[in-house]
Design a protein around this motif. Structure first.
Motif, PDB file in Angstrom:
ATOM      1  N   ALA A 137       0.838  -1.197   0.000  1.00 33.72           N
ATOM      2  CA  ALA A 137       0.000   0.000   0.000  1.00 33.72           C
ATOM      3  C   ALA A 137       0.876   1.251   0.000  1.00 33.72           C
ATOM      4  O   ALA A 137       1.876   1.318   0.702  1.00 33.72           O
ATOM      5  CB  ALA A 137      -0.911   0.000   1.228  1.00 33.72           C
ATOM      6  N   ARG A 138       0.508   2.210  -0.820  1.00 32.59           N
ATOM      7  CA  ARG A 138       1.250   3.457  -0.926  1.00 32.59           C
ATOM      8  C   ARG A 138       0.631   4.520  -0.012  1.00 32.59           C
ATOM      9  O   ARG A 138      -0.498   4.394   0.443  1.00 32.59           O
ATOM     10  CB  ARG A 138       1.252   3.957  -2.374  1.00 32.59           C
ATOM     11  N   TRP A 139       1.386   5.615   0.202  1.00 29.91           N
ATOM     12  CA  TRP A 139       0.951   6.660   1.134  1.00 29.91           C
ATOM     13  C   TRP A 139      -0.368   7.282   0.714  1.00 29.91           C
ATOM     14  O   TRP A 139      -1.213   7.621   1.554  1.00 29.91           O
ATOM     15  CB  TRP A 139       2.029   7.738   1.263  1.00 29.91           C
ATOM     16  N   TYR A 140      -0.577   7.425  -0.606  1.00 28.32           N
ATOM     17  CA  TYR A 140      -1.798   8.079  -1.055  1.00 28.32           C
ATOM     18  C   TYR A 140      -3.027   7.218  -0.783  1.00 28.32           C
ATOM     19  O   TYR A 140      -4.118   7.754  -0.565  1.00 28.32           O
ATOM     20  CB  TYR A 140      -1.717   8.453  -2.541  1.00 28.32           C
ATOM     21  N   GLY A 141      -2.831   5.906  -0.786  1.00 28.69           N
ATOM     22  CA  GLY A 141      -3.934   5.022  -0.416  1.00 28.69           C
ATOM     23  C   GLY A 141      -4.261   5.144   1.061  1.00 28.69           C
ATOM     24  O   GLY A 141      -5.434   5.163   1.463  1.00 28.69           O
ATOM     25  N   LYS A 142      -3.219   5.232   1.893  1.00 28.90           N
ATOM     26  CA  LYS A 142      -3.404   5.378   3.338  1.00 28.90           C
ATOM     27  C   LYS A 142      -4.064   6.709   3.675  1.00 28.90           C
ATOM     28  O   LYS A 142      -4.905   6.786   4.580  1.00 28.90           O
ATOM     29  CB  LYS A 142      -2.056   5.269   4.060  1.00 28.90           C
ATOM     30  N   VAL A 143      -3.680   7.781   2.949  1.00 27.32           N
ATOM     31  CA  VAL A 143      -4.264   9.100   3.192  1.00 27.32           C
ATOM     32  C   VAL A 143      -5.774   9.064   2.935  1.00 27.32           C
ATOM     33  O   VAL A 143      -6.570   9.613   3.705  1.00 27.32           O
ATOM     34  CB  VAL A 143      -3.601  10.182   2.309  1.00 27.32           C
ATOM     35  N   GLY A 144      -6.157   8.399   1.845  1.00 31.81           N
ATOM     36  CA  GLY A 144      -7.578   8.265   1.538  1.00 31.81           C
ATOM     37  C   GLY A 144      -8.327   7.531   2.639  1.00 31.81           C
ATOM     38  O   GLY A 144      -9.439   7.913   3.020  1.00 31.81           O
ATOM     39  N   THR A 145      -7.700   6.490   3.177  1.00 32.71           N
ATOM     40  CA  THR A 145      -8.313   5.721   4.262  1.00 32.71           C
ATOM     41  C   THR A 145      -8.467   6.567   5.523  1.00 32.71           C
ATOM     42  O   THR A 145      -9.522   6.566   6.161  1.00 32.71           O
ATOM     43  CB  THR A 145      -7.460   4.476   4.590  1.00 32.71           C
ATOM     44  N   VAL A 146      -7.421   7.299   5.875  1.00 31.94           N
ATOM     45  CA  VAL A 146      -7.457   8.154   7.072  1.00 31.94           C
ATOM     46  C   VAL A 146      -8.538   9.232   6.933  1.00 31.94           C
ATOM     47  O   VAL A 146      -9.295   9.490   7.878  1.00 31.94           O
ATOM     48  CB  VAL A 146      -6.077   8.806   7.316  1.00 31.94           C
TER      49      VAL A 146
END
Length: 207
Positions: A137-146
């Protein structure tokens, strides 16, 4: 006899490695996120929003921590690469369904989320079919989740407190949706790059 013993030792070692790869702290945290889905839904559907929100907060914290632990302590595993996004998607689906019941305005973002996850799942299966390991998982995917978690918790808290803030929900959900679309585009470009690299490597091997 010696040969048989060596084979048995190799088999035992392989089993031990498999077990160690599964029972890592990041994977246990991912399992925990999946287990938290059931109490969340029970609490949420019975109107216990505060305790339900606590389940989501715990789930969100484990999601942030497991990746750091995996990289920091060299516990990245193939099982974890699959288990982590599965736990994320199941949690997001459960939260989305619950929120859509009390806040219909979330349905649009939920539809975007489902489409994104379906496309990513199809892309991941295509990579596996071509003997390509799906990326972490990339940072942009994690940002969307957060942002999704943040938006959901804010909407729930405002509804519990009976507070109305004009356009706040619309703004937060719009930013979340835009971030998810951005993540989908980035993952699609990464998917094309991985396929291109795989084709180049296959052509080199064929020469």
């Amino acid at each position: 006899m010696d040969k048989e013993e060596r084979v048995k030792k190799k088999e035992l070692k392989a089993e031990r490695v498999d077990t160690e790869e599964i029972l890592t702290i990041p994977n246990i945290l991912s399992f925990l996120r999946i287990l938290l889905i059931t109490p969340f839904m029970i609490l949420f559907l019975n109107g216990n929003y505060i305790w339900a929100s606590l389940m989501i907060i715990i789930s969100g914290l484990t999601d942030c921590v497991d990746g750091f632990i995996a990289r920091r302590f060299n516990q990245v595993s193939e099982v974890g690469k699959i288990l982590d996004p599965v736990a994320d998607k199941l949690t997001l689906l459960a939260v989305g369904v619950g929120i859509c019941i009390i806040s219909p305005e979330v349905i649009t973002v939920m539809v975007i989320l489902i489409i994104k996850d379906i496309l990513m799942m199809v892309g991941g299966l295509s990579l596996i079919k071509n003997d390509i390991k799906p990326p972490q998982a990339r940072w942009y995917g994690k940002v969307g989740t957060v942002l999704f978690y943040l938006s959901v918790c804010t909407i729930v808290v405002l509804k519990i407190a009976d507070i109305t803030v004009p356009y706040l929900s619309l703004i937060m959900l719009s930013v979340t949706a835009a971030t998810m679309i951005f993540a989908l585009i980035k993952y699609f470009l990464l998917f094309l790059d991985l396929l291109k690299i795989s084709d180049i490597n296959q052509n080199k091997e064929g020469e």
